[in-house]
Design an enzyme around this catalytic site. Sequence first.
Site, PDB file in Angstrom:
ATOM      1  N   THR A 148      -8.710   3.474   8.016  1.00  0.00           N
ATOM      2  CA  THR A 148      -9.934   2.681   8.014  1.00  0.00           C
ATOM      3  C   THR A 148     -10.070   1.998   9.373  1.00  0.00           C
ATOM      4  O   THR A 148      -9.253   1.156   9.728  1.00  0.00           O
ATOM      5  CB  THR A 148      -9.882   1.629   6.889  1.00  0.00           C
ATOM      6  OG1 THR A 148      -9.415   2.279   5.709  1.00  0.00           O
ATOM      7  CG2 THR A 148     -11.247   1.040   6.639  1.00  0.00           C
ATOM      8  N   ASN A 153       0.856  -1.183   0.000  1.00  0.00           N
ATOM      9  CA  ASN A 153       0.000   0.000   0.000  1.00  0.00           C
ATOM     10  C   ASN A 153       0.897   1.240   0.000  1.00  0.00           C
ATOM     11  O   ASN A 153       1.641   1.476   0.959  1.00  0.00           O
ATOM     12  CB  ASN A 153      -0.903  -0.043   1.238  1.00  0.00           C
ATOM     13  CG  ASN A 153      -1.859   1.125   1.273  1.00  0.00           C
ATOM     14  OD1 ASN A 153      -1.480   2.245   0.924  1.00  0.00           O
ATOM     15  ND2 ASN A 153      -3.077   0.892   1.704  1.00  0.00           N
ATOM     16  N   HIS A 204      -3.898  -4.655   7.640  1.00  0.00           N
ATOM     17  CA  HIS A 204      -4.038  -3.503   8.533  1.00  0.00           C
ATOM     18  C   HIS A 204      -3.155  -3.673   9.759  1.00  0.00           C
ATOM     19  O   HIS A 204      -3.306  -4.624  10.509  1.00  0.00           O
ATOM     20  CB  HIS A 204      -5.485  -3.254   8.983  1.00  0.00           C
ATOM     21  CG  HIS A 204      -5.762  -1.785   9.152  1.00  0.00           C
ATOM     22  ND1 HIS A 204      -5.315  -1.070  10.221  1.00  0.00           N
ATOM     23  CD2 HIS A 204      -6.390  -0.896   8.347  1.00  0.00           C
ATOM     24  CE1 HIS A 204      -5.684   0.191  10.078  1.00  0.00           C
ATOM     25  NE2 HIS A 204      -6.325   0.325   8.946  1.00  0.00           N
ATOM     26  N   GLY A 205      -2.232  -2.753   9.890  1.00  0.00           N
ATOM     27  CA  GLY A 205      -1.386  -2.712  11.073  1.00  0.00           C
ATOM     28  C   GLY A 205      -0.314  -3.794  11.125  1.00  0.00           C
ATOM     29  O   GLY A 205       0.265  -4.034  12.191  1.00  0.00           O
ATOM     30  N   GLY A 220       0.920  -1.387   4.368  1.00  0.00           N
ATOM     31  CA  GLY A 220       1.315  -0.060   3.925  1.00  0.00           C
ATOM     32  C   GLY A 220       2.069   0.765   4.929  1.00  0.00           C
ATOM     33  O   GLY A 220       3.274   0.974   4.808  1.00  0.00           O
ATOM     34  N   ARG A 280      -9.373   8.167  -1.368  1.00  0.00           N
ATOM     35  CA  ARG A 280     -10.351   8.607  -0.358  1.00  0.00           C
ATOM     36  C   ARG A 280     -11.158   9.774  -0.880  1.00  0.00           C
ATOM     37  O   ARG A 280     -10.715  10.528  -1.754  1.00  0.00           O
ATOM     38  CB  ARG A 280      -9.638   9.005   0.937  1.00  0.00           C
ATOM     39  CG  ARG A 280      -9.001   7.838   1.660  1.00  0.00           C
ATOM     40  CD  ARG A 280      -8.459   8.271   3.008  1.00  0.00           C
ATOM     41  NE  ARG A 280      -9.510   8.386   3.986  1.00  0.00           N
ATOM     42  CZ  ARG A 280      -9.782   7.473   4.925  1.00  0.00           C
ATOM     43  NH1 ARG A 280      -9.044   6.388   5.024  1.00  0.00           N
ATOM     44  NH2 ARG A 280     -10.768   7.645   5.771  1.00  0.00           N
ATOM     45  N   GLU A 298      -8.739   0.464  -3.126  1.00  0.00           N
ATOM     46  CA  GLU A 298      -9.649   0.521  -1.980  1.00  0.00           C
ATOM     47  C   GLU A 298     -10.597   1.684  -2.206  1.00  0.00           C
ATOM     48  O   GLU A 298     -10.161   2.794  -2.542  1.00  0.00           O
ATOM     49  CB  GLU A 298      -8.866   0.750  -0.689  1.00  0.00           C
ATOM     50  CG  GLU A 298      -7.985  -0.402  -0.319  1.00  0.00           C
ATOM     51  CD  GLU A 298      -7.217  -0.120   0.969  1.00  0.00           C
ATOM     52  OE1 GLU A 298      -7.448   0.925   1.601  1.00  0.00           O
ATOM     53  OE2 GLU A 298      -6.384  -0.937   1.324  1.00  0.00           O
ATOM     54  N   HIS A 334       0.832   6.179   1.679  1.00  0.00           N
ATOM     55  CA  HIS A 334       1.512   7.140   2.543  1.00  0.00           C
ATOM     56  C   HIS A 334       2.707   7.810   1.889  1.00  0.00           C
ATOM     57  O   HIS A 334       3.229   8.790   2.418  1.00  0.00           O
ATOM     58  CB  HIS A 334       1.849   6.492   3.888  1.00  0.00           C
ATOM     59  CG  HIS A 334       0.585   6.191   4.646  1.00  0.00           C
ATOM     60  ND1 HIS A 334      -0.304   7.173   5.002  1.00  0.00           N
ATOM     61  CD2 HIS A 334       0.018   5.023   5.022  1.00  0.00           C
ATOM     62  CE1 HIS A 334      -1.351   6.634   5.601  1.00  0.00           C
ATOM     63  NE2 HIS A 334      -1.178   5.323   5.622  1.00  0.00           N
ATOM     64  N   HIS A 366      -5.740   3.666  -1.776  1.00  0.00           N
ATOM     65  CA  HIS A 366      -7.075   4.045  -1.305  1.00  0.00           C
ATOM     66  C   HIS A 366      -7.358   5.453  -1.805  1.00  0.00           C
ATOM     67  O   HIS A 366      -6.741   6.416  -1.340  1.00  0.00           O
ATOM     68  CB  HIS A 366      -7.092   3.998   0.238  1.00  0.00           C
ATOM     69  CG  HIS A 366      -8.442   4.207   0.833  1.00  0.00           C
ATOM     70  ND1 HIS A 366      -8.693   4.067   2.177  1.00  0.00           N
ATOM     71  CD2 HIS A 366      -9.630   4.557   0.287  1.00  0.00           C
ATOM     72  CE1 HIS A 366      -9.971   4.301   2.431  1.00  0.00           C
ATOM     73  NE2 HIS A 366     -10.559   4.623   1.291  1.00  0.00           N
ATOM     74  N   GLU A 419     -11.205  -9.376   2.575  1.00  0.00           N
ATOM     75  CA  GLU A 419      -9.963  -9.028   3.267  1.00  0.00           C
ATOM     76  C   GLU A 419     -10.298  -8.896   4.740  1.00  0.00           C
ATOM     77  O   GLU A 419     -11.143  -8.077   5.123  1.00  0.00           O
ATOM     78  CB  GLU A 419      -9.377  -7.720   2.721  1.00  0.00           C
ATOM     79  CG  GLU A 419      -8.080  -7.351   3.452  1.00  0.00           C
ATOM     80  CD  GLU A 419      -7.288  -6.233   2.792  1.00  0.00           C
ATOM     81  OE1 GLU A 419      -7.363  -6.100   1.553  1.00  0.00           O
ATOM     82  OE2 GLU A 419      -6.617  -5.496   3.519  1.00  0.00           O
ATOM     83  N   ARG A 450      -6.846  12.573   0.487  1.00  0.00           N
ATOM     84  CA  ARG A 450      -5.701  12.887   1.347  1.00  0.00           C
ATOM     85  C   ARG A 450      -4.491  12.009   1.027  1.00  0.00           C
ATOM     86  O   ARG A 450      -3.373  12.325   1.404  1.00  0.00           O
ATOM     87  CB  ARG A 450      -6.072  12.762   2.811  1.00  0.00           C
ATOM     88  CG  ARG A 450      -6.079  11.350   3.347  1.00  0.00           C
ATOM     89  CD  ARG A 450      -6.213  11.349   4.841  1.00  0.00           C
ATOM     90  NE  ARG A 450      -7.570  11.440   5.261  1.00  0.00           N
ATOM     91  CZ  ARG A 450      -8.099  10.652   6.220  1.00  0.00           C
ATOM     92  NH1 ARG A 450      -7.353   9.771   6.824  1.00  0.00           N
ATOM     93  NH2 ARG A 450      -9.359  10.773   6.557  1.00  0.00           N
ATOM     94  N   HIS A 451      -4.727  10.880   0.369  1.00  0.00           N
ATOM     95  CA  HIS A 451      -3.597  10.031  -0.038  1.00  0.00           C
ATOM     96  C   HIS A 451      -3.368  10.251  -1.537  1.00  0.00           C
ATOM     97  O   HIS A 451      -2.966  11.311  -1.945  1.00  0.00           O
ATOM     98  CB  HIS A 451      -3.878   8.556   0.232  1.00  0.00           C
ATOM     99  CG  HIS A 451      -4.189   8.213   1.660  1.00  0.00           C
ATOM    100  ND1 HIS A 451      -3.528   8.772   2.714  1.00  0.00           N
ATOM    101  CD2 HIS A 451      -5.083   7.341   2.190  1.00  0.00           C
ATOM    102  CE1 HIS A 451      -3.995   8.261   3.841  1.00  0.00           C
ATOM    103  NE2 HIS A 451      -4.950   7.396   3.548  1.00  0.00           N
TER     104      HIS A 451
END
Length: 247
Positions: free
Chosen positions: A108, A14, A197-198, A219, A52, A77, A17, A50, A158, A56-57
């Site tokens: 998310t 991902n 995620h994470g 990501g 959004r 995403e 960022h 993603h 996912e 913002r990304h």
Amino acid sequence: MTSPDRRLLRLGVNIDHVATIRNARGGLHPDPVRAAIVAAEAGADGLTVHLREDRRHITDTDLTRLSEATALPINLEMAATDEMLNIALRERPHAACIVPERRAERTTEGGLDAAGLHNSLAPIVRQLRDNGSRVSLFIAPDAAQLHAAAALGAPVVELHTGPYSHAEGAAVAIELERLQAMATLGARLGLEVHAGHGLTFDNVGPVAAMPEIAELNIGHFLIGEAVFIGLAEAIRQMRAHMDAARA
Ligand code: PXP
């Protein structure tokens, strides 16, 4: 050299960022397209972005540029909105992962309520599928959500690994058991199971070891780690952790 076994577990990188850092100054650097090229060379199997609502990304232009610049499959995403549906139908990404989205959230936060939103999700899933994108639903590791995803005809789920990655002490084993049970259920329902995620070097192993999981999307940690060791090396090390867990 990539062994076929290794590909049983794909790594989707991902790169959102990279765009977040670029956007902090409003210029062109660092360019997520350059990150995509580095990721491909370092062994990523796909790219996740993603788009959004607040951009913002990555931006719409980034998405088009990414599709042109890399042969890696793109996993877009997206929120289940008309705007995002139209963009996904136009861009026709390899995969479209429907996520819940709240403007105020930092990332998310929860999974999609595939069960409660069946009627509004059904036409979106159908249109994306008919348009050639592999539809994935980002859901909590919860049996009702897996059954709902299957009922919607989504080929992929996912599983949200946030609760696992934030867990401490005895809760870690509980969250892992939940993920394993839901990965097993997903496979039994005929769903392809992804997770993300994470995830970090320290916590990816037990998730990567689950044989039903076909893809991890990672990501924030990779982009953060890239500050210290470079993006290519961060991806290579993540890949090595995943391979070691699968071996
Ligand atoms: N999968 C989904 C559906 C996400 O929304 C995110 C965060 O954008 C990720 C995976 C990657 O999470 P992280 O950035 O914490 O690795």
